[in-house]
Design an enzyme around this catalytic site. Structure first.
Site, PDB file in Angstrom:
ATOM      1  N   CYS A  65       4.305   9.761  -1.306  1.00 46.35           N
ATOM      2  CA  CYS A  65       4.015   8.749  -0.278  1.00 46.35           C
ATOM      3  C   CYS A  65       2.619   8.188  -0.503  1.00 46.35           C
ATOM      4  O   CYS A  65       1.828   8.737  -1.271  1.00 46.35           O
ATOM      5  CB  CYS A  65       4.132   9.334   1.123  1.00 46.35           C
ATOM      6  SG  CYS A  65       2.791  10.472   1.552  1.00 46.35           S
ATOM      7  N   CYS A  87      -0.128  10.646   0.585  1.00 49.92           N
ATOM      8  CA  CYS A  87      -0.295  11.749  -0.368  1.00 49.92           C
ATOM      9  C   CYS A  87      -1.027  11.272  -1.622  1.00 49.92           C
ATOM     10  O   CYS A  87      -1.856  11.988  -2.184  1.00 49.92           O
ATOM     11  CB  CYS A  87       1.068  12.318  -0.760  1.00 49.92           C
ATOM     12  SG  CYS A  87       2.045  12.879   0.648  1.00 49.92           S
ATOM     13  N   ASP A 113      -8.011 -31.086  -2.049  1.00 50.75           N
ATOM     14  CA  ASP A 113      -8.754 -32.052  -2.844  1.00 50.75           C
ATOM     15  C   ASP A 113      -7.780 -33.192  -3.156  1.00 50.75           C
ATOM     16  O   ASP A 113      -6.566 -32.992  -3.106  1.00 50.75           O
ATOM     17  CB  ASP A 113      -9.242 -31.390  -4.130  1.00 50.75           C
ATOM     18  CG  ASP A 113      -9.862 -32.393  -5.089  1.00 50.75           C
ATOM     19  OD1 ASP A 113     -10.722 -33.169  -4.651  1.00 50.75           O
ATOM     20  OD2 ASP A 113      -9.456 -32.410  -6.256  1.00 50.75           O
TER      21      ASP A 113
END
Length: 725
Positions: A11, A14, A418
């Site tokens: 996980c 972990c 722009d």
């Protein structure tokens, strides 16, 4: 730094804890371990034996078949073999490739869970016909093969007074066994094992999707040298080398076609599915595929500097960044688990001590609270969705440099553009003409402009070629600074340039009227005249991109409430382009520093992103909450931007924003679901209705739903529709 692929990470939390342990080793300060990518980066002087020992304590291991991205591969290979052969000979993971090994680990887990479930069902069926000790032995066997790894990690954590998911599960298992709830304990072990399997498969699915994207990189090239062809690694190619690319092969690096013609699939770079025709003198991207014919390509960039290499590097880095949401969840989980443990203790003690409750009943309820408290789904609510979103955008040729920028992309409500090269093509073209002497106007203009490389001159020549006029031959040409050009043709003096160049020339009423009209429409004027009057006027504009109007409309539909154009061109030109493309407001005559000020002003009333492609856009891109660069723009804009569009247009931008918004919605839904299901389960403790199997199902259900929801980001509705057709 050395880089390794790590398998078996259980996980995100972990992985973070393992990273912290590795960082405490000698030479481990700069080590990183990413759960999202499964990659470990360590200093070449670190002891890999100690690193592997830390990884094995959590059931993870280094995949020996992968050693990509190492700064010193020879060290990687040596240290890696030494660490296994010297200390862990029996623990060899080198067989097969990383993918197969991961697949093999998953299959072993599936087999163990099926076996555990079969023994569990058999024990229930035979319990009335066999001695209790035999049934208990079957339950213990089922618990052992499905929950052994979690149980042992939990025991080690308990010994260190460290409380995480594995600790909670271990306490719950021990407690259930001590009060004689063998069936419940076995079911908890099996369901938790299934939960971890599904969690791992979900993250692996997202990783594999990303890895398939990264596999587009070519490995070898056919080098032409001394009249001979030989196959070489792309890493050995140098600028100026000539390579041969046959039909179906990948172009090894960015270069220029020097012989041959073909169509090239650039989808890996730009996300565009339609092939692009290439002929001699045209540029090609590394990683694009030659569809037919044979091309000879001169290498213009070493592979490490190529567009594809930059893309892959940015995509890999993007997975390893942490978003504010992820960082919050990690901090929350750190305090959440001890809090759940405290709540469980209160559930066990308060009813029996203060309310006369049954100790066994409330001990059982407390164990169920521990299981409900597992933060698996909560921790998983963000990373799979983010990796899926980054992958989905990369498939479309949109590079998001990190999860934090993907999250921000889904929050923006103001988009500043722009003008030149973004909403327009950046290529001047003649939009209108006012002609008073057709016979001389075009030929004089062509004669003066044909040798010039100025963009306006090119626009004039392109228009003259369409008209089909022949160019006059100038006898003498002189540049007038800030005005234009003076030329002598057939004994007469002619002028070509702006209004200043013809100040002394008599102007008819029609000419004056046309000049004012063209200026009012925001056009740049190129006037052609002789000493006696004006021959005609070219009204030149920067051509608007054909997709700009539809893109701006799509952005408004996707939830962008303000679209603003910022340009250095004068206000009239800005207003004309703004009206044509549909932006909500525009500001002309801005210097680069003024664009920055305007961005800051807009940011005071919303979440602002800026998109541009030029060097003068870099400061505004950096100052915006989110900077988006056109991929075929300048390197400075690309380096400064947080998101890069590899296409030379804005067409994919609305979809990218939609993906960002979808990822944010899914993360919020995941968090609400993960916490909501747990809250409902915890509320069941009040009437004493919470059971161990309800607790584990609530956690597993949340994990499954969170994973599946996150993976829906990878689905491309358009591609599915095309597949059905």
């Amino acid at each position: 730094m050395l880089e390794f692929r790590v398998k078996g990470l259980s996980c995100a939390n972990c992985s973070r804890e393992l990273e912290q342990k590795i960082q405490k080793l000698e030479h481990g300060e700069g080590s990183t371990l990413s759960y999202n990518t499964g990659k470990l980066k360590v200093d070449e002087h670190i002891s890999l034996a100690e690193v592997e020992q830390i990884l094995r304590s959590d059931g993870a291991y280094i995949d020996q078949s992968y050693a990509g991205g190492t700064s010193h591969p020879e060290h990687a290979g040596h240290h890696h073999r030494h660490s296994h052969a010297g200390e862990h000979g029996a623990h060899d993971h080198s067989a097969g490739d990383g993918h197969n090994h991961s697949h093999g680990s998953t299959n072993r887990m599936k087999v163990l869970l099926i076996a555990a479930a079969a023994v569990f069902v058999l024990a229930i069926g035979l319990q009335q016909f066999i001695p209790d000790v035999a049934a208990i032995a079957m339950y213990l066997f089922s618990i052992a093969i499905s929950g052994y790894v979690t149980f042992m990690k939990g025991l080690r954590n308990l010994a260190r007074f460290k409380f995480n998911i594995d600790t909670l599960m271990t306490i719950a298992l021990i407690g259930a066994v001590l009060i004689g709830e063998w069936k419940e304990a076995t079911l908890v072990a099996i369901l938790f094992g299934l939960n971890e399997l599904l969690e791992g498969m979900g993250m692996e699915k997202a990783r594999r999707s990303m890895e398939s994207l990264l596999q587009v990189a070519p490995k070898e090239a056919v080098l032409i040298a001394g009249g001979r062809e030989r196959v070489v690694p792309i890493s050995s190619l140098e600028i100026g080398d000539i390579v041969l690319v046959r039909a179906g092969e990948k172009i090894p690096s960015d270069g220029t076609v020097i012989a041959g013609s073909s169509s090239v699939n650039e989808a890996a770079i730009t996300g565009e599915s339609l092939p692009v025709d290439k002929a001699e003198g045209q540029p090609v991207f590394g990683g694009s595929i030659n569809n037919e014919g044979v091309l000879q390509v001169r290498i213009d960039k070493a592979y490490k500097d190529s567009s594809l290499a930059k893309i892959l590097h940015l995509v890999e880095e993007a997975q390893e960044t942490k978003t504010p949401t992820e960082l919050f969840i990690n901090r929350f989980a750190k305090y959440y688990t001890p809090l759940i443990l405290a709540v469980a203790i209160l559930v066990v003690l308060v009813p029996p001590l203060l309310l006369g409750g049954d100790w066994k009943t409330w001990l059982y309820q407390g164990l169920a609270v521990l299981i409900v408290g597992c933060p698996c789904a909560l921790i998983l609510s963000s990373p799979i969705a983010l990796v899926s979103g980054i992958t989905r955008n990369a498939r479309n040729g949109i590079l998001v440099k990190g999860g934090v920028f993907l999250e921000q992309l889904g929050k923006i409500d103001t988009l500043a553009f722009d003008k030149t090269g973004t909403l327009t093509l950046g290529e001047p073209h003649v939009e209108q003409t006012a002609v008073y002497d057709k016979e001389r106007f075009y030929s004089i203009a062509a004669g003066i402009e044909k040798t010039s490389s100025h963009p306006l001159a090119k626009a004039v020549m392109k228009h003259v070629e369409k008209v089909g006029a022949a160019a006059a031959e100038p006898e003498d040409i002189r540049t007038l600074s800030g005005q234009g050009i003076e030329a002598r043709i057939d004994g007469r003096t002619y002028y070509l340039g702006n209004e200043k160049s013809v100040e002394s020339v008599p102007k008819s009423q029609a000419a004056r009227k046309d000049i004012e009209r063209l200026k009012a429409e925001g056009l740049t004027l190129v006037i052609v005249a002789d000493e006696h009057g004006i021959l005609g006027v070219f009204g030149i504009a920067d051509e608007i991109r054909p997709e700009s109007a539809e893109t701006v409309a799509a952005l408004h539909r996707s939830g962008i409430r303000r679209t603003v154009m910022l340009t250095g061109d004068h206000q009239r030109t800005a207003e004309k382009v703004a009206a044509a493309v549909g932006v909500t407001s525009c500001y002309g005559g801005l210097l680069p520093e003024q664009k920055v000020e305007k961005i800051k002003e807009l940011a005071s009333d919303g979440q602002v992103a800026m998109i541009g492609d030029g060097i003068n856009d870099a400061p505004a891109l950096a100052s915006a909450g989110l900077g988006i660069a056109m991929g075929k723009g300048t390197d400075s804009a690309i380096e400064t931007a947080d998101i890069v569009l590899m296409q030379d247009h804005l067409g994919k931008l609305p979809e990218a924003i939609s993906i960002g918004k979808k990822v944010n919605r899914i993360i919020k839904a995941n968090i609400a679901l993960a916490l909501g299901l747990k809250l409902i389960a915890l509320l069941l403790t009040i009437p004493g209705l919470l059971t161990l199997w309800i607790a584990i199902l609530s956690d597993m259900g949340a994990t499954i739903i969170v994973t599946l929801l996150s993976l829906t980001v990878l689905l491309d509705r358009k591609r599915r529709a095309e597949t059905r057709i």
